[in-house]
Motif scaffolding. Structure first.
Motif, PDB file in Angstrom:
ATOM      1  N   CYS A  42      -4.721   1.214   9.906  1.00 54.79           N
ATOM      2  CA  CYS A  42      -4.676   0.158   8.897  1.00 54.79           C
ATOM      3  C   CYS A  42      -5.218   0.776   7.625  1.00 54.79           C
ATOM      4  O   CYS A  42      -6.415   1.045   7.522  1.00 54.79           O
ATOM      5  N   THR A  43      -4.325   1.048   6.690  1.00 55.55           N
ATOM      6  CA  THR A  43      -4.753   1.740   5.472  1.00 55.55           C
ATOM      7  C   THR A  43      -5.557   0.831   4.556  1.00 55.55           C
ATOM      8  O   THR A  43      -6.362   1.295   3.759  1.00 55.55           O
ATOM      9  N   LEU A  44      -5.340  -0.492   4.662  1.00 55.96           N
ATOM     10  CA  LEU A  44      -6.032  -1.427   3.768  1.00 55.96           C
ATOM     11  C   LEU A  44      -7.484  -1.607   4.185  1.00 55.96           C
ATOM     12  O   LEU A  44      -8.406  -1.431   3.396  1.00 55.96           O
ATOM     13  N   CYS A  45      -7.691  -1.973   5.436  1.00 58.76           N
ATOM     14  CA  CYS A  45      -9.068  -2.221   5.876  1.00 58.76           C
ATOM     15  C   CYS A  45      -9.194  -1.757   7.317  1.00 58.76           C
ATOM     16  O   CYS A  45      -9.436  -0.596   7.573  1.00 58.76           O
TER      17      CYS A  45
ATOM     18  N   TYR B 240     -11.912   4.535  13.266  1.00 61.83           N
ATOM     19  CA  TYR B 240     -10.695   3.832  12.840  1.00 61.83           C
ATOM     20  C   TYR B 240     -10.898   3.193  11.466  1.00 61.83           C
ATOM     21  O   TYR B 240      -9.957   3.006  10.711  1.00 61.83           O
ATOM     22  N   LYS B 241     -12.159   2.869  11.161  1.00 59.05           N
ATOM     23  CA  LYS B 241     -12.479   2.195   9.904  1.00 59.05           C
ATOM     24  C   LYS B 241     -12.810   3.183   8.785  1.00 59.05           C
ATOM     25  O   LYS B 241     -13.030   2.780   7.661  1.00 59.05           O
ATOM     26  N   SER B 242     -12.857   4.469   9.124  1.00 54.67           N
ATOM     27  CA  SER B 242     -13.299   5.465   8.145  1.00 54.67           C
ATOM     28  C   SER B 242     -12.212   5.742   7.105  1.00 54.67           C
ATOM     29  O   SER B 242     -11.007   5.644   7.392  1.00 54.67           O
ATOM     30  N   TYR B 243     -12.656   6.106   5.925  1.00 54.76           N
ATOM     31  CA  TYR B 243     -11.709   6.488   4.863  1.00 54.76           C
ATOM     32  C   TYR B 243     -10.888   7.695   5.294  1.00 54.76           C
ATOM     33  O   TYR B 243      -9.681   7.777   5.032  1.00 54.76           O
ATOM     34  N   ALA B 244     -11.545   8.620   5.992  1.00 54.34           N
ATOM     35  CA  ALA B 244     -10.847   9.841   6.414  1.00 54.34           C
ATOM     36  C   ALA B 244      -9.645   9.493   7.292  1.00 54.34           C
ATOM     37  O   ALA B 244      -8.536  10.003   7.077  1.00 54.34           O
ATOM     38  N   TYR B 245      -9.838   8.626   8.280  1.00 56.06           N
ATOM     39  CA  TYR B 245      -8.732   8.277   9.163  1.00 56.06           C
ATOM     40  C   TYR B 245      -7.689   7.452   8.424  1.00 56.06           C
ATOM     41  O   TYR B 245      -6.476   7.697   8.550  1.00 56.06           O
ATOM     42  N   ARG B 246      -8.142   6.460   7.663  1.00 55.26           N
ATOM     43  CA  ARG B 246      -7.195   5.560   6.998  1.00 55.26           C
ATOM     44  C   ARG B 246      -6.279   6.320   6.035  1.00 55.26           C
ATOM     45  O   ARG B 246      -5.112   5.985   5.879  1.00 55.26           O
ATOM     46  N   SER B 247      -6.823   7.331   5.375  1.00 55.07           N
ATOM     47  CA  SER B 247      -6.004   8.065   4.417  1.00 55.07           C
ATOM     48  C   SER B 247      -5.213   9.179   5.099  1.00 55.07           C
ATOM     49  O   SER B 247      -4.025   9.364   4.837  1.00 55.07           O
ATOM     50  N   LYS B 248      -5.857   9.903   6.004  1.00 56.07           N
ATOM     51  CA  LYS B 248      -5.225  11.092   6.566  1.00 56.07           C
ATOM     52  C   LYS B 248      -4.136  10.748   7.587  1.00 56.07           C
ATOM     53  O   LYS B 248      -3.181  11.527   7.757  1.00 56.07           O
ATOM     54  N   ALA B 249      -4.268   9.611   8.268  1.00 53.88           N
ATOM     55  CA  ALA B 249      -3.281   9.256   9.293  1.00 53.88           C
ATOM     56  C   ALA B 249      -1.884   9.142   8.691  1.00 53.88           C
ATOM     57  O   ALA B 249      -0.890   9.426   9.358  1.00 53.88           O
ATOM     58  N   VAL B 250      -1.819   8.727   7.438  1.00 49.64           N
ATOM     59  CA  VAL B 250      -0.529   8.565   6.785  1.00 49.64           C
ATOM     60  C   VAL B 250      -0.044   9.890   6.196  1.00 49.64           C
ATOM     61  O   VAL B 250       1.119  10.260   6.320  1.00 49.64           O
ATOM     62  N   ILE B 251      -0.966  10.626   5.566  1.00 51.77           N
ATOM     63  CA  ILE B 251      -0.593  11.856   4.865  1.00 51.77           C
ATOM     64  C   ILE B 251      -0.313  12.989   5.844  1.00 51.77           C
ATOM     65  O   ILE B 251       0.639  13.747   5.692  1.00 51.77           O
ATOM     66  N   ASP B 252      -1.161  13.094   6.871  1.00 53.62           N
ATOM     67  CA  ASP B 252      -1.080  14.230   7.793  1.00 53.62           C
ATOM     68  C   ASP B 252      -1.344  13.769   9.223  1.00 53.62           C
ATOM     69  O   ASP B 252      -2.363  14.117   9.833  1.00 53.62           O
TER      70      ASP B 252
ATOM     71  N   VAL C 192       4.159   6.520  12.121  1.00 52.60           N
ATOM     72  CA  VAL C 192       2.870   5.925  11.778  1.00 52.60           C
ATOM     73  C   VAL C 192       3.095   4.464  11.409  1.00 52.60           C
ATOM     74  O   VAL C 192       3.942   4.151  10.573  1.00 52.60           O
ATOM     75  N   TRP C 193       2.339   3.591  12.066  1.00 51.11           N
ATOM     76  CA  TRP C 193       2.481   2.145  11.844  1.00 51.11           C
ATOM     77  C   TRP C 193       1.242   1.635  11.125  1.00 51.11           C
ATOM     78  O   TRP C 193       0.132   1.771  11.618  1.00 51.11           O
ATOM     79  N   ASP C 194       1.464   1.018   9.964  1.00 51.83           N
ATOM     80  CA  ASP C 194       0.352   0.524   9.154  1.00 51.83           C
ATOM     81  C   ASP C 194       0.153  -0.971   9.435  1.00 51.83           C
ATOM     82  O   ASP C 194       0.967  -1.796   9.038  1.00 51.83           O
ATOM     83  N   SER C 195      -0.927  -1.286  10.137  1.00 52.79           N
ATOM     84  CA  SER C 195      -1.203  -2.679  10.500  1.00 52.79           C
ATOM     85  C   SER C 195      -1.500  -3.509   9.262  1.00 52.79           C
ATOM     86  O   SER C 195      -1.967  -2.999   8.247  1.00 52.79           O
ATOM     87  N   THR C 196      -1.215  -4.786   9.373  1.00 54.15           N
ATOM     88  CA  THR C 196      -1.524  -5.709   8.283  1.00 54.15           C
ATOM     89  C   THR C 196      -2.199  -6.936   8.873  1.00 54.15           C
ATOM     90  O   THR C 196      -2.390  -7.038  10.080  1.00 54.15           O
TER      91      THR C 196
END
Lengths: 214, 124
Positions: free
Chosen positions: A115-118, A133-145, A165-169
């Motif tokens: 979940c890239t938002l929160c 799962y809540k970390s900035y590192a995971y939220r940003s990197k999961a999408v980029i790499d 990659v599935w971005d939850s909402t």
């Protein structure tokens, strides 16, 4: 007060050995007391909600769903067609589980949830999300790499495997259906569920192989 | 399988098997938001948008990746305060008065004794 001769008992004096709340503790206590006195929340309700999420909702629920899908082909079809209804068949419903989508890992496709938002997360089947799962590192990197993230969890995929990659909402949450491990043919659902880790249902690892230490 | 080498990615670490809440205040902040949602004080979409905005604002401050998820419930609490005041369930002035009242109650209570808030304490 007439029975007391201790001057430090008077309201308005700090005790030398007085207690302290931290800033966040004070803020939570202020909210809870004020909203309770206004009749907007009930402390018993808060206790019930916390107890439910601490003890009765967790990734064992999701593991039951995955094990059923592995064991029952008809259930797997229903799960992939309408995950919300299929998960509710096993009794797992509630907040953050209103619109579920199950995505199936295959030899050709590997799914990863973020979940890239929160930190939107399917609470009824996985409980509350882990810290990473809540970390900035995971939220940003999961999408980029995503392959880099998977490698950090010990999972290296071949170049022929497609990573989705599935971005939850707040509206849709995803559950990964891991691949059934080789060598699990004779196992019943209870034994199958033991192979299903939380992380495998987020998609950062595979399900365990039978005999592997959990 | 080897344990993942998560040190290579700053701020990314695992809490497999760890507690859901690391302190009672985190659990209470969690339960407060759910209780207010259950009684219809706000929609879950409103909650997610407010929490996301708090996390995004904090991420800007810590763009070096120090937002490792461990401060998640601080963001949660900030979002809760924002929604409570935006929805006019309470004013910022009321919240401040109750914070001060609890602070005062704690400081004037010796260790080992229960800290209670005077029933008649008001902010006006």
């Amino acid at each position: 007060m007439s029975d007391h001769d201790h001057d430090h008992d008077h309201d308005g004096h700090d005790h030398a050995d007085g207690s302290r709340f931290s800033d966040v503790e004070l803020r939570v206590k202020a909210l809870e007391t004020l909203l309770t006195r206004k009749g907007l929340v009930d402390p018993a309700t808060i206790d019930r909600l916390v107890e439910t999420y601490e003890t009765r909702i967790g990734p064992r629920n999701g593991a039951r769903v995955v094990a059923r899908a592995w064991a029952d082909p008809a259930y797997k079809v229903r799960l992939l067609q309408d995950a919300t209804a299929a998960i509710a068949e096993l009794g797992y419903t509630g907040l953050q589980g209103e619109h579920m989508v199950a995505v199936e890992n295959t030899p050709q496709i590997h799914n990863l949830v973020v979940c890239t938002l929160c930190s939107c997360y399917p609470w009824p089947v996985l409980g509350l999300p882990p810290v990473w799962y809540k970390s900035y590192a995971y939220r940003s990197k999961a999408v980029i790499d995503p392959r880099g993230v998977l490698a950090e969890f010990g999972l290296t995929l071949g170049p022929d495997v497609e990573v989705r990659v599935w971005d939850s909402t707040a509206e849709i949450r995803y559950l990964v259906l891991p691949e059934r491990p080789a060598g699990s043919a004779g196992l019943d659902e209870d034994a199958l569920a033991e192979l299903v880790s939380r992380d495998s249902m987020i998609g950062v690892t595979r399900a365990r192989n039978p005999g592997a230490r959990s | 399988m080897n344990p993942p080498d998560l040190q290579r990615s700053p701020g990314l670490h695992i809490d497999e098997g760890g507690p859901v809440f690391r302190a009672p205040w985190e659990a209470h902040a969690f339960g407060l938001a759910l209780a207010l949602y259950e009684r219809g004080a706000f929609t879950w979409q409103e909650w997610a948008a407010t929490l996301g905005a708090e996390i995004a604002a904090a991420t800007e401050v810590t763009s070096d990746g120090r937002d490792d998820g461990s401060r998640y419930y601080e963001h949660w609490l900030a979002a809760l305060e924002r929604l409570v005041t935006d929805k006019r369930l309470a004013t910022a002035r009321e919240l401040l008065a109750y914070r001060q009242a609890w602070d005062h109650a704690a400081r004037s209570t010796p260790h080992g004794k229960p800290i209670v808030l005077a029933e008649d304490r008001r902010d006006d």
